[in-house]
Design a protein around this motif. Structure first.
Motif, PDB file in Angstrom:
ATOM      1  N   ASP A 176      -3.952   1.095  11.464  1.00 58.18           N
ATOM      2  CA  ASP A 176      -3.817   2.403  10.815  1.00 58.18           C
ATOM      3  C   ASP A 176      -4.119   3.545  11.783  1.00 58.18           C
ATOM      4  N   GLN A 177      -4.980   3.288  12.755  1.00 55.98           N
ATOM      5  CA  GLN A 177      -5.378   4.323  13.701  1.00 55.98           C
ATOM      6  C   GLN A 177      -4.235   4.752  14.614  1.00 55.98           C
TER       7      GLN A 177
ATOM      8  N   LYS B 174      -2.841  -6.242   9.491  1.00 56.60           N
ATOM      9  CA  LYS B 174      -3.706  -6.356   8.311  1.00 56.60           C
ATOM     10  C   LYS B 174      -5.126  -5.885   8.557  1.00 56.60           C
ATOM     11  N   THR B 175      -5.329  -5.062   9.614  1.00 54.57           N
ATOM     12  CA  THR B 175      -6.658  -4.532   9.895  1.00 54.57           C
ATOM     13  C   THR B 175      -6.594  -3.004   9.973  1.00 54.57           C
ATOM     14  N   PRO B 176      -7.736  -2.322   9.758  1.00 58.62           N
ATOM     15  CA  PRO B 176      -7.755  -0.858   9.852  1.00 58.62           C
ATOM     16  C   PRO B 176      -7.393  -0.342  11.242  1.00 58.62           C
ATOM     17  N   ALA B 177      -7.513  -1.212  12.260  1.00 59.89           N
ATOM     18  CA  ALA B 177      -7.223  -0.782  13.628  1.00 59.89           C
ATOM     19  C   ALA B 177      -5.778  -0.324  13.771  1.00 59.89           C
TER      20      ALA B 177
ATOM     21  N   LEU C 218       1.251  -3.674   8.108  1.00 60.67           N
ATOM     22  CA  LEU C 218       0.511  -2.596   7.455  1.00 60.67           C
ATOM     23  C   LEU C 218       0.442  -2.777   5.935  1.00 60.67           C
ATOM     24  N   ASP C 219       1.071  -3.851   5.445  1.00 61.33           N
ATOM     25  CA  ASP C 219       1.141  -4.084   4.000  1.00 61.33           C
ATOM     26  C   ASP C 219       1.655  -2.826   3.302  1.00 61.33           C
TER      27      ASP C 219
ATOM     28  N   ARG D 117       0.826  -1.209   0.000  1.00 61.93           N
ATOM     29  CA  ARG D 117       0.000   0.000   0.000  1.00 61.93           C
ATOM     30  C   ARG D 117       0.856   1.254   0.000  1.00 61.93           C
TER      31      ARG D 117
ATOM     32  N   ILE E 209       1.021   3.912   1.812  1.00 59.72           N
ATOM     33  CA  ILE E 209       0.589   4.460   3.096  1.00 59.72           C
ATOM     34  C   ILE E 209       1.731   5.278   3.683  1.00 59.72           C
TER      35      ILE E 209
END
Length: 304
Positions: A230-231, A225-228, A35-36, A8, A10
């Motif tokens: 990213d927070q 690998k989850t949006p959590a 975070l890929d 990603r 990111i």
């Protein structure tokens, strides 16, 4: 043709509270995987046995790594008195011992010469290069018949914070780029006439990042690998905290993004100073301020 890196796009900072027994590179790889992320790097190596702040830059934030690397950092560390090791930490072999133990007052007095601008010789077990080879490789191969040149270091503060027993002293140090805590422990032991090495080491802050803001490897695994996860990212702009922020107009931002000088609003920045330009709070470029314009040296590609 170069292979395109997967992952990603990111950008931002992830502050990790590194555990003992893990290399800084391993932490970067773990974060990139979790975070890929297409691109990641750290801002200042920690020894494998050290803990604490390891700031991981992702994507465009990697362009701000030098500003965190150059920023002040703070450590707490425990020195084992009475023993010198070949690695200057607890992992090495004991190469000298002494029954002498200094008093607290003697330790405080011995700390004074380590303040300000000092010259420091890195440990032989370090990543310093000698004729293209890492010093630690030469040392591990048994070729310890080499000398490392002393390097300048700024030490802003070095204080005694605890004396658990006669054999140990806990210190806190704030210093600039390139400092080796193991060298401080080694040289302090030599100055006290009793030898010394680092028993425990923790980086408590690095530039704008603090240990209390860090997440653990266990948390990274749980949120991988989850949006959590990213927070927990800090904005790219936090890596520019040491520089002056200059506002720019949309027209100025467009010119800067194309690598050209762009107009910025007046500030207390002086001609020739390094600064960064923002539009609506988002970093556009880092560069040199000259007569109302920022001449870019780094440009950030961020979503509008």
């Amino acid at each position: 043709m170069a292979r395109k890196r997967k992952g990603r796009d990111i950008s931002g900072w992830l502050v990790v509270d590194k555990p003992a027994g893990m290399t800084s590179t391993a932490v970067v790889n773990k974060v990139r995987w979790a975070l890929d992320a297409k691109k990641a790097g750290h801002a200042g190596t920690l020894d494998p046995d050290a803990t604490g702040v390891l700031a991981i830059a992702l994507g465009e934030a990697t362009k701000t790594v030098p500003y965190i690397t150059d920023a002040l950092k703070a450590y707490t560390f425990t020195v084992r008195l009475g023993q010198a090791t070949n690695t200057d930490d607890a992992e090495g072999e004991v190469i000298a011992e002494s029954d002498q133990r200094p008093t607290d007052d003697e330790i405080k007095e011995a700390l004074a010469p380590f303040l300000g601008d000092i010259m420091q010789v890195p440990p032989k077990f370090s990543a310093v290069k000698i004729d293209g080879q890492r010093a630690y490789k030469l040392a591990r191969d048994g070729d310890e018949d080499f000398e490392l040149a002393a390097r300048p270091l700024w030490v802003e503060e070095l204080i005694l914070v605890d004396r658990p027993d006669a054999d140990h002293v806990t210190l806190e140090m704030t210093c600039g780029k390139g400092g080796y805590v193991r060298s401080i422990a080694r040289d302090l032991g030599a100055a006290l006439g009793c030898h010394g090495h680092v028993r425990e080491l923790r980086r408590i802050w690095s530039g704008p990042f603090e240990a209390e803001d860090g997440i653990t490897i266990e948390q990274i695994d749980e949120m991988a690998k989850t949006p959590a996860l990213d927070q927990h990212l800090h904005p790219l702009e936090q890596g520019l905290a040491e520089l002056t922020e200059l506002k720019c107009t949309p027209e100025g931002a467009a010119r800067l993004r194309n690598g050209n000088p762009g107009m910025v609003l007046a500030s207390d920045v002086e001609y020739g100073d390094e600064a960064w330009a923002s539009l609506d709070g988002q970093a556009v470029a880092v560069g040199t301020y000259k007569a109302g314009e920022l001449h870019p040296t780094r440009v950030f590609v961020q979503p509008k």
